[in-house]
Design an enzyme around this catalytic site. Structure first.
Site, short mmCIF file in Angstrom:
data_model
loop_
_atom_site.label_atom_id
_atom_site.label_comp_id
_atom_site.label_asym_id
_atom_site.label_seq_id
_atom_site.Cartn_x
_atom_site.Cartn_y
_atom_site.Cartn_z
CD GLU A 20 -1.87 -2.33 1.50
OE1 GLU A 20 -0.71 -2.61 1.91
OE2 GLU A 20 -2.79 -3.17 1.45
CG HIS A 72 -10.10 -6.70 7.42
ND1 HIS A 72 -9.09 -7.23 8.18
CD2 HIS A 72 -9.72 -6.90 6.13
CE1 HIS A 72 -8.16 -7.74 7.40
NE2 HIS A 72 -8.52 -7.56 6.15
#
Lengths: 332, 332
Positions: free
Chosen positions: A65, A134
């Site tokens: 990322e 998450h």
């Protein structure tokens, strides 16, 4: 009179349509992220894009990322208009230096010489049974940083119009999508071209007795609470700021002045969160018209638990908003 | 204007004029930095000053092989890169003093000089902070069908940052025209690199499939030849590469780092300054080859001294930006 053709699209379809239209319009627009090409992301939001635009413009990246966000910053500075896909909002933590120290500061530090026209699309929201890593809603983090713009659509219509604006913006824009809405929320979306400007709040429901300022996932919750309040004879106004920055302070303050009571509802953490900022804006701007303190409702200040009954207790619900609104109006 | 192709052949085709130009460029970097030291110790320069003295052959050797439209990214120790890529000393000094006439209107300072006209994407004060930006610029070059390249300068301290390996992996997978130039000046701030760096440095890049090489960073001819070859390779779509330039920082980590004996000896410093000085090495070679004599070097020295003096006077006399400028350039 021109007849406006309106269809119902899901939130995910609206996002995909915005991306496809902008990629057709501007060959500099490209997408990169994890599993964005053939897989179309785990949420299938990008399905079909690689078939139309090819792997030159829809690029699968390694699970890096920070790396691919940094690459997007450099690509944006030098002629492309990249859209990076950060699958879960929790993973923005991995991109912080690239977004906060690089993307947000390049234009300013260079005295306006360089620009970073990029979009980061990512998700927010709990209640998907995904556990603490998450499920977070971390949009307050980026809203805190000058140089970034932060967008939080709450309907398919807003998602499409705001995403098109984000892609055309000359600045780094972070676009938070509620992953629970992708398939579950449907709404009208015109077939004609349209965009929605940043910094313009939308009054989702007009009311008289109390203002519910709500963002993203909490807009539907606020609308549901407004229905419940109506059954008890109370009229709630629901205002969606749509962009955390730029923030439409004027509309928020005007609504507060009109109703004299306000609850700010957001799925991010309540402490030091966007609810605090919006509440302060309203308290400063409408103090002499308020009949009660501005109330904040956000996520509980705990890591999101996995167990369903525990997880469900962490976020505001129609019922909890209804109850707080009744109390604020002296009805409970 | 010379082309990439004729530069790539390096030593054999490099004319005396080009070597003398490189000598002058190295003198410029050194005298610029001496002026910085002077400005700083006279308390005319705010902030921090990280001098490049001793490492001149790296910036000059690499940048002499680049075109104006090639990109560089730089570091906190970045004055040499900016100058070698074509920035003018007067606007650089103005930036260092926080003046309106500076490259970034005084908003960037010593560690953030950026200049689109010379392809300088910006110096970066986060160690390894620009590796993504340089890689992204290379992606733009490739995607937009241009034949320009990006050079990413960083110190060996950046080898400790994970994002470097993330972007090298992507650069190799996507065959991007980027050259990672690692300036190993032996010290990450106040710590010898051997205490922080395991294994073999070029092997790290070679593991990702990059062309990885090492060169004597005090020998501008060696840097020029090797960098020229790697840059030409990138320009011909041969992919990314990694070049370690072994060099030495004559002064402290920053100007205030005076007492250095707890991390390195005076004998070591003296050895590099007397035996391994990049200006002296090139001058000696030019004399031995009969390509120049000491009067030329003296003339260059006095010309550059005059140029730097004038540039400093310009910067000292230049006005500060208006306070109203603080809120400008946050967004494009």
């Amino acid at each position: 009179m021109l007849e406006t053709l309106t269809r119902e699209l899901t939130f995910g379809q609206a996002v995909r349509e915005a991306l496809a239209e902008e990629m057709r319009r501007d060959p500099r627009v490209c997408i990169f992220g994890e599993d964005v090409a053939e897989a179309g992301t785990p949420f299938k939001v990008l399905s079909g894009l690689v078939e139309e635009f090819g792997t030159e413009r829809v690029l699968d990246t390694p699970i890096s990322e920070a790396g691919f966000t940094g690459i997007a910053v450099g690509a944006a500075m030098t002629g492309l208009r990249p859209i990076v896909d950060i699958m879960f909002g929790d993973f923005i933590t991995l991109t912080m230096d690239q977004m906060v120290n690089q993307a947000a500061k390049v234009h300013y530090m260079s005295g306006g010489a360089w620009k970073v026209p990029m979009v980061m699309r990512t998700t927010l929201g709990a209640t998907r049974r995904s556990g603490a890593q998450h499920s977070q809603s971390l949009h307050a983090w980026f809203s805190h940083v000058p140089g970034l713009k932060v967008v939080m659509p709450s309907t398919p219509y807003d998602a499409k119009g705001l995403l098109k604006t984000a892609i055309r913006d000359e600045n780094p824009v972070v676009f938070f999508e509620d992953k629970m809405m992708y398939t579950k929320l449907k709404g009208p979306v015109p077939t004609e071209e349209y965009t929605i400007p940043f910094g313009v709040a939308d009054v989702k429901r007009v009311g008289r007795d109390i203002t519910l300022v709500a963002t993203s996932s909490m807009v539907q919750v606020a609308l549901g609470a407004a229905d419940l309040l109506e059954e008890t004879g109370m009229s709630a106004e629901v205002v969606d700021p749509r962009t955390m920055w730029p923030l439409d302070e004027k509309t928020l303050i005007e609504s507060a002045k009109k109703t004299s009571r306000v609850i700010v509802i957001d799925e991010g953490y309540e402490r030091y969160g966007v609810t605090a900022e919006i509440a302060a804006v309203i308290a400063e701007g409408a103090f002499y018209n308020l009949d009660a303190p501005v109330k904040r409702m956000g996520a509980m200040h705990i890591p999101i638990p996995f167990s369903p009954p525990l997880e469900d207790a962490t976020v505001p619900t129609e019922k909890s908003v209804f109850e707080v609104a009744r109390k604020l109006c002296g009805q409970a | 204007m010379t082309t990439a192709t004729d530069k790539s052949a390096a030593n054999s085709e490099t004319t005396a004029g080009q070597w003398i130009r490189m000598y002058r460029q190295m003198v410029s970097v050194r005298l610029f930095e001496e002026q910085v030291n002077e400005l700083y110790t006279r308390a005319l320069m705010p902030g921090l000053a990280h001098l490049y003295i001793g490492e001149e052959a790296v910036a000059v050797g690499v940048c002499e092989t680049l075109r104006a439209d090639d990109y560089i990214t730089s570091t906190h120790r970045g004055h040499g890169h900016c100058l070698a890529k074509g920035a003018s000393p007067d606007r650089m000094f103005a930036e260092l003093l926080g003046k309106e006439a500076g490259y970034c209107k005084g908003k960037g300072g010593s560690m953030h000089i950026a200049d689109p006209a010379t392809g300088n994407l910006g110096a970066n004060a986060i160690v390894a902070g620009s590796v993504g930006i340089a890689t992204g610029a290379a992606l733009s070059a490739k995607r937009l069908g241009k034949d320009n390249v990006a050079v990413c300068f960083f110190g060996e301290g950046a080898l400790g940052q994970g994002v470097l390996y993330e972007v090298m992996n992507v650069a190799s997978l996507w065959k991007l025209p980027v050259i990672y130039v690692c300036e190993n000046n032996l010290y990450t701030e106040y710590t010898h690199f051997s205490e922080t760096t395991a294994g073999d440095i070029p092997a790290r890049a070679a593991a990702f499939g990059l062309q990885a090489e090492s060169v004597d960073g005090q020998d501008v001819r060696a840097v020029y030849a090797t960098a020229g070859r790697l840059i030409d390779r990138a320009r011909r779509e041969g992919g990314p590469s990694f070049l370690v330039c072994n060099t030495y920082r004559y002064t402290g980590h920053h100007v205030g780092d005076i007492n250095r004996e707890y991390y390195r000896s005076k004998e070591e410093e003296k050895h590099w300054k007397t035996e391994r000085d990049p200006l002296k090495l090139l001058a000696d070679w030019l004399v031995a080859q009969g390509l120049a004599d000491s009067t030329q070097f003296k003339r260059i020295q006095s010309e550059v001294e005059a140029e730097m003096k004038k540039a400093v006077e310009f910067a000292v006399a230049a006005p500060y930006p208006s306070v109203s400028e603080a809120g400008e350039d946050v967004y494009a």
